[in-house]
Structure formats: C-alpha cells, structure tokens
Write a protein that holds these residues in place. Sequence first.
Motif, PDB file in Angstrom:
ATOM      1  N   ILE A  52       0.867  -1.183   0.000  1.00  0.00           N
ATOM      2  CA  ILE A  52       0.000   0.000   0.000  1.00  0.00           C
ATOM      3  C   ILE A  52       0.899   1.227   0.000  1.00  0.00           C
ATOM      4  CG2 ILE A  52      -1.821   1.265   1.203  1.00  0.00           C
ATOM      5  CD1 ILE A  52      -2.684  -1.360   2.499  1.00  0.00           C
ATOM      6  N   GLY A 109      -1.798   5.404  -1.224  1.00  0.00           N
ATOM      7  CA  GLY A 109      -3.198   5.140  -1.525  1.00  0.00           C
ATOM      8  C   GLY A 109      -3.444   4.225  -2.707  1.00  0.00           C
ATOM      9  N   ARG A 110      -2.392   3.555  -3.177  1.00  0.00           N
ATOM     10  CA  ARG A 110      -2.516   2.649  -4.313  1.00  0.00           C
ATOM     11  C   ARG A 110      -1.887   1.305  -3.960  1.00  0.00           C
ATOM     12  NH1 ARG A 110      -4.842   6.668  -5.585  1.00  0.00           N
ATOM     13  NH2 ARG A 110      -4.888   7.775  -7.572  1.00  0.00           N
ATOM     14  N   CYS A 163      -6.224   2.216   1.275  1.00  0.00           N
ATOM     15  CA  CYS A 163      -6.337   2.278  -0.190  1.00  0.00           C
ATOM     16  C   CYS A 163      -7.639   1.596  -0.587  1.00  0.00           C
ATOM     17  CB  CYS A 163      -5.146   1.619  -0.878  1.00  0.00           C
ATOM     18  SG  CYS A 163      -5.153  -0.181  -0.794  1.00  0.00           S
ATOM     19  N   TYR A 181     -12.435   6.492   1.842  1.00  0.00           N
ATOM     20  CA  TYR A 181     -11.030   6.530   1.445  1.00  0.00           C
ATOM     21  C   TYR A 181     -10.507   7.970   1.464  1.00  0.00           C
ATOM     22  CZ  TYR A 181      -7.113   6.860  -1.805  1.00  0.00           C
ATOM     23  OH  TYR A 181      -5.914   7.176  -2.396  1.00  0.00           O
TER      24      TYR A 181
END
Length: 420
Positions: free
Chosen positions: A55, A58-59, A103, A134
């Motif tokens: 992670i 945030g991806r 994420c 999120y």
Amino acid sequence: MKKIREGYKITEFGEIPEEWNIGSIDELTTFIKSGLSRNLKDENVGIPCIRSNNIVNGRINYNDLKYWFLKDDKGANIEDYILNDGDVLVNFINSMAQIGKTCIYRSNGRDAIYTTNIFRVNFNKDKILNEYFYYFSQTDRYKKEIELITKPAVNQASFTTVDFKKIKLAIPIIKEQERIVSILSTVDEQIDNVDALIEKNKELKKGLMQTLLTKGIGHTKFKKTEIGEIPEEWEVKQLGDIANYINGKAFKPSEWGTEGLPIVRIQNLNGANEYNYYSGIIDDKFIINNGQLLFAWSGSKGTSFGPFIWNSGKAVLNQHIFKVDLNGFVNSIYGYYALKQVTQIIEESAHGSAGLVHVTKGTLEKFKIGIPKVEEQIKIASILSEIDGKIGEHENKKQKLGELKRGLMQQLLTGKIRVI
C-alpha cells in the motif's frame, strides 16, 4: 455568539450542512476482517498476497508481491480472504509513520488475498461510499483519530477493531458523496498522469546517463578499458584523481546558534529549510557557496545518499557530507552526473538495515569513471540537466495538484463548499 449559517447546524464536528449526519465506523460498516497470518513465499505458489508495504500513496504497488498456496496447509479457507474490487484496505499494524494508511483495492486481473496486519472493510452503500471513506482517511482529522487509538510498541504500533469502529465522521447524502468523490478522483487522475510522466523521464534519464557517460556524443572509435568500452579520446580516472573530498565539520550542539551561517546537514540537501547556525571562526574548507558539488557519504538509499549541487547561498558544511572540490579539467555538472552513476553502483551493492548506505572516502576515491574533454562534458551535462529540468517541472506540478487536493478535501469533506 457566532451566527449559524442558513442550511447548517452545529455538531461535535462544528458547523455542517443540515442534511449531513454524524456516524461512527461501527454504524457504517457491513464487514471488517483482518487477513491471513502466514510466512509467505517469494515464489509464485498459488495466489498473491497484499501486504502493508504494497500500500503506497493510496494505491496497490504490485512490484513486490509475495504468495501463498491456494490450499492452505493449516486448514484456512483461502476463499474467505480473496479481495473484491473496491474493498477498502486499512493497515492497523505498522510503524507510527505508516499505521492507518488506506487504499481502495483495484484488481490487476488476478485474485489476491491480504495479510493479518490489514483490515478489509466494506461500508453500507446506502449510508456511505467506500471511496468517500477513502478520501476521509486522507484528512488530518482521520490521522489524529488514528494517533489517539494507536498503541505504540518497540517494533510495531497497532490499534484494535473495537477502537477503529469508534471513529466518527461527517456524512453527506449519497448524491453529494458521489460528486465529492468525482471531483477528488479527477484530481487523483491528474496526479497519476504527472507521476507517469515523472517515471517516464526518470527512465529516459537513466538510459541517457548509461549511454552518455560511457559512449559520449558522436564517437565512432572506442577502446576497451577496466570500466568497459569508452571513446578513444576519453581518459579513465579514479575519483580521487579528479577531486578533493573534504568532510564537513563535526559541530557540537553547544556550537549551534540562531545567527551566522546556516549549518548544512543531510536533511537540508533534501529540501528541509530548518537550520542551525554557526557564527564562530571556521576554516574556509568548510564553507560552501552556490554551485558547490557535495556528496553525502552516509544516508538513505535513493534519497539522502550521493551527490548534490548546493544552490541555497553561503553556508558551512556539517559532517557526513563531502565538499567535492573538482580539479579544473572536470566540469562540476558532469562531475555530479558521474557521481550519480557511481552512487547507483554503491547502492546496488549496499548491505545494511533500513536502506541506509555508507561509503568511506578511501573506497569512493578508488571508483573509476570516463573523462571526455571539457567541451563534451558540458554537452553531456546540458542534455542530462534538461531532463532533470523536465522532471523538476513535473514534480512541481504534482506538488501543486497535491495542495489543490488537500484544499478541496478541507472544503468538501466539511461541507464548507457544497456540490449538490
């Protein structure tokens, strides 16, 4: 007493729109479950497993995956841990700097499971969108809530499901959530596009450095040397033959002050603007000015280790950084890129904890590089500097987009600006 705006109400979160509600995560979720605890495999034995270090910003980063068996040897049902596209992942066991990061899981076309230090969370879609949560998880308010519930530890901090569920947030109506998510995701797309341009230019620079620093520009005749094939006109020199490497002064805390010349430490090479100052008498060898080539010989791989060009005015140099005084036949910018290439070699062979890299003066001086005539050095330096300039422009744009996003979140997620 402050007058309440029309269409707003006062809550524990302050003034929010009348249509909005306050709810806890417990009231909003339909599912929270931690993942599988196993000693994962490097080889592809069945199914990839998402870990906390996958992670990133945030991806999901798929570059460093580990794997587990489709049939668990301890009897767990792997199907229970398979992620669905759109799941929220929350890291609840990690260092203090990383804990609480989130994420939205997006599949790369293959099933994946997740580890025990991650919560897989789903929300009641009639109350709150996974994507809205999120974005809330990127706010200062969320981060403060995580700090309050986190229990520090020597190796890893953590928080419990019970405490996590108590966190409250302001909740717009679904239609407004959708519009907020749409706006913020559009900014995220722009950031992703800029990131792609940064990476593309970095790859271009890497290839150009490899070519220009070994083959030069427009050469047709080459010779074999101890550093490989280079143009016939070039010389091979040790780094110790082209420069003097002067370690900075070991300042004592008692010598720090608030006036005088700024003391340049490693963190200042990475953009930190907080300085200690020195106003005493000091040897000229420790003084640096704009354009000075430096080399941080002890630092973090990929960030604070390696060469830097100092361009922030007259200063004095702290220890752990070499002042690199080049001989007259080496251009300073060419020397910078040559040291960059050496840095990559050192980092690739480095061993140690937490990505720290260290090189002694004696070891550094023994590295050999190709040296063209000054005119060609300047041309090579100009080409690579142009690429660095483009990377810098993209990084500045990314920073501005990040500031725009933070400002929008502050306004949209508190209802100060409405998008209904």
